[in-house]
Write an enzyme that holds these catalytic residues in place. Structure first.
Site, PDB file in Angstrom:
ATOM      1  N   HIS A  10       0.828  -1.220   0.000  1.00  0.00           N
ATOM      2  CA  HIS A  10       0.000   0.000   0.000  1.00  0.00           C
ATOM      3  C   HIS A  10       0.859   1.266   0.000  1.00  0.00           C
ATOM      4  O   HIS A  10       0.404   2.334   0.394  1.00  0.00           O
ATOM      5  CB  HIS A  10      -0.979   0.009   1.180  1.00  0.00           C
ATOM      6  CG  HIS A  10      -2.103  -0.975   1.011  1.00  0.00           C
ATOM      7  ND1 HIS A  10      -3.223  -0.710   0.259  1.00  0.00           N
ATOM      8  CD2 HIS A  10      -2.260  -2.239   1.490  1.00  0.00           C
ATOM      9  CE1 HIS A  10      -4.027  -1.765   0.285  1.00  0.00           C
ATOM     10  NE2 HIS A  10      -3.456  -2.703   1.022  1.00  0.00           N
ATOM     11  N   GLY A  64      -6.638 -15.657  -8.402  1.00  0.00           N
ATOM     12  CA  GLY A  64      -7.237 -15.101  -7.193  1.00  0.00           C
ATOM     13  C   GLY A  64      -6.354 -15.136  -5.964  1.00  0.00           C
ATOM     14  O   GLY A  64      -6.809 -14.860  -4.859  1.00  0.00           O
ATOM     15  N   LEU A  95      -1.232 -12.997  -7.106  1.00  0.00           N
ATOM     16  CA  LEU A  95       0.080 -13.143  -7.741  1.00  0.00           C
ATOM     17  C   LEU A  95       0.118 -12.476  -9.121  1.00  0.00           C
ATOM     18  O   LEU A  95       1.049 -12.673  -9.885  1.00  0.00           O
ATOM     19  CB  LEU A  95       0.457 -14.622  -7.850  1.00  0.00           C
ATOM     20  CG  LEU A  95       0.513 -15.370  -6.517  1.00  0.00           C
ATOM     21  CD1 LEU A  95       0.858 -16.835  -6.737  1.00  0.00           C
ATOM     22  CD2 LEU A  95       1.520 -14.731  -5.576  1.00  0.00           C
ATOM     23  N   ASP A 119       2.875  -4.329 -10.418  1.00  0.00           N
ATOM     24  CA  ASP A 119       2.678  -5.685 -10.945  1.00  0.00           C
ATOM     25  C   ASP A 119       3.275  -5.826 -12.338  1.00  0.00           C
ATOM     26  O   ASP A 119       4.015  -6.773 -12.629  1.00  0.00           O
ATOM     27  CB  ASP A 119       1.188  -6.040 -10.982  1.00  0.00           C
ATOM     28  CG  ASP A 119       0.560  -6.032  -9.602  1.00  0.00           C
ATOM     29  OD1 ASP A 119       1.298  -5.980  -8.605  1.00  0.00           O
ATOM     30  OD2 ASP A 119      -0.681  -6.079  -9.524  1.00  0.00           O
TER      31      ASP A 119
END
Length: 390
Positions: free
Chosen positions: A40, A126, A129, A176
């Site tokens: 975060h 889900g 990853l 990501d």
């Protein structure tokens, strides 16, 4: 599809492509990712510490003579077709990660023609990853190779992120996609989310394994809480800015400023902001630990991160807390924390290699006893980023 090895996945994708389109494709793999510490912090212009892992999307692509786009998902056993001038969201969702990238490339002035794609993956769905980012990066990389577009790796990552933000509709940061594209074996990526500068941090200890425990839950709070946390962080910054114009994000803020300007106004906002400011510092200290091969100190910081996410940022959940508490006093586990947005998904654990089987068995049994749910364990190795396979 329960594919056991990258090679059998590659073979399956290749064979399906030849079966459907009857010519030899270009093959690409793009990995999922873990984030060791720095949660975060990305949307607060902070630092993150992700790595690509040895679980991948494998994608086969070939040119067409027209403007049609034909896609096949091995895992879903579904086919979807459209045209380059009709790139709109599909009712199936999975094509959107591919179509969004094609749309972004077209918007940026790159010339495409029709193409065929077959893809499959062994990234658990889900589990947090980033299988979606891996598919976006595989698509961008494959289109770049197929049509000789000359796009840099950074622009590939940014294009994939834009596809997720604008086409799929998920307002993710760049972490990501960046990890998927820029991953290197046995190295973490210290990524500065303010300017996308990065440094590789060594992570090479044959006596340790990264083990993920999947809670097998995803609570509905996740998306609304994510947006609320962003707003709380921005509000905290605005309170400091009244006195310090130079503070543009929590990256620029200090704990002293939070104590002085935020705490008297809103205790909850103070907790959120103090977690983020502390986490950015914790990541920098953790990188220093790793440069000294001090994995024990790094592991302790992972536990500290989880405590902050649980009590200050409040994005954990009972199942995640149970998984962390089950390993907290285990000599075989150096560190553990929840990973990702929160309210479900995985914990990430640093486990002594010789003890992995025992830890997985004991944690699995204890988790089921406490929650009446089963956990799934994955062992992840730090791997190379997006690349051609042929």
């Amino acid at each position: 599809m329960n594919t056991t090895t990258a090679m059998s996945l590659q073979d399956a994708v290749y064979e399906k492509y030849q079966e459907l389109f009857d010519h030899t494709p270009l093959l690409v793999r793009s990995p999922g990712r873990v984030n060791l510490i720095g949660e975060h912090t990305d949307y607060n212009n902070g630092l993150v510490l992700p790595a690509a892992i040895d679980k991948n999307i494998v994608l086969a692509i070939g040119k067409r003579d027209d403007h049609a786009v034909h896609l096949h998902s091995l895992d879903q056993n579904q086919t979807y077709s459209t045209a380059l001038d009709e790139l709109v969201r599909s009712p199936l969702l999975w094509p959107d990660y591919i179509l969004g990238v094609a749309q972004q490339l077209t918007k940026r002035g790159y010339t495409l023609q029709g193409f065929n794609i077959v893809f499959g993956g062994d990234i658990p769905q889900g589990a947090g990853l980033s299988s979606s980012a891996a598919l976006e990066c595989a698509t961008g990389f494959a289109l770049n190779e197929l049509f000789n577009l000359g796009i840099t790796r950074l622009d590939l990552a940014l294009t994939a992120q834009a596809a997720e933000n604008e086409f799929v509709g998920v307002k993710c940061g760049l972490m990501d996609q960046f990890a998927s594209v820029f991953g290197q074996k046995q190295r973490l990526i210290k990524l500065d989310c303010a300017d996308f500068s990065h440094e590789y941090i060594p992570f090479n200890n044959p006596e340790l394994r990264i083990v993920l425990f999947d809670t097998q839950v995803k609570h509905s709070l996740a998306s609304s809480a994510y947006n609320e946390r962003r707003e709380q962080c921005e509000y905290g910054v605005s309170l400091i800015q009244k006195h310090h114009f130079e503070v543009k994000s929590l990256r620029d803020a200090t704990l002293e400023q939070l104590d002085r300007y935020v705490r008297p106004v809103d205790e909850v906002v103070y907790n959120r902001c103090s977690y983020v400011v502390s986490e950015i510092k914790r990541l920098q200290d953790g990188c220093d630990d790793l440069k000294r091969d001090d994995f024990e100190s790094f592991g302790k910081r992972m536990f500290e991160t989880h405590d902050g996410l649980q009590h200050l940022y409040e994005v954990s959940c009972e199942e995640l807390d149970i998984l962390v508490d089950l390993v907290r006093n285990n000599d075989a586990v150096l560190g553990a924390r929840m990973m990702g947005g929160g309210f479900g998904g995985c914990t990430i654990n640093l486990v002594k290699a010789s003890e992995v089987d025992r830890v997985v068995k004991e944690v699995g049994e204890a988790y089921t006893e406490k929650t009446h749910k089963k956990t799934q364990a994955y062992v992840a190795n730090i791997s190379e980023g997006t690349a051609r396979l042929n």
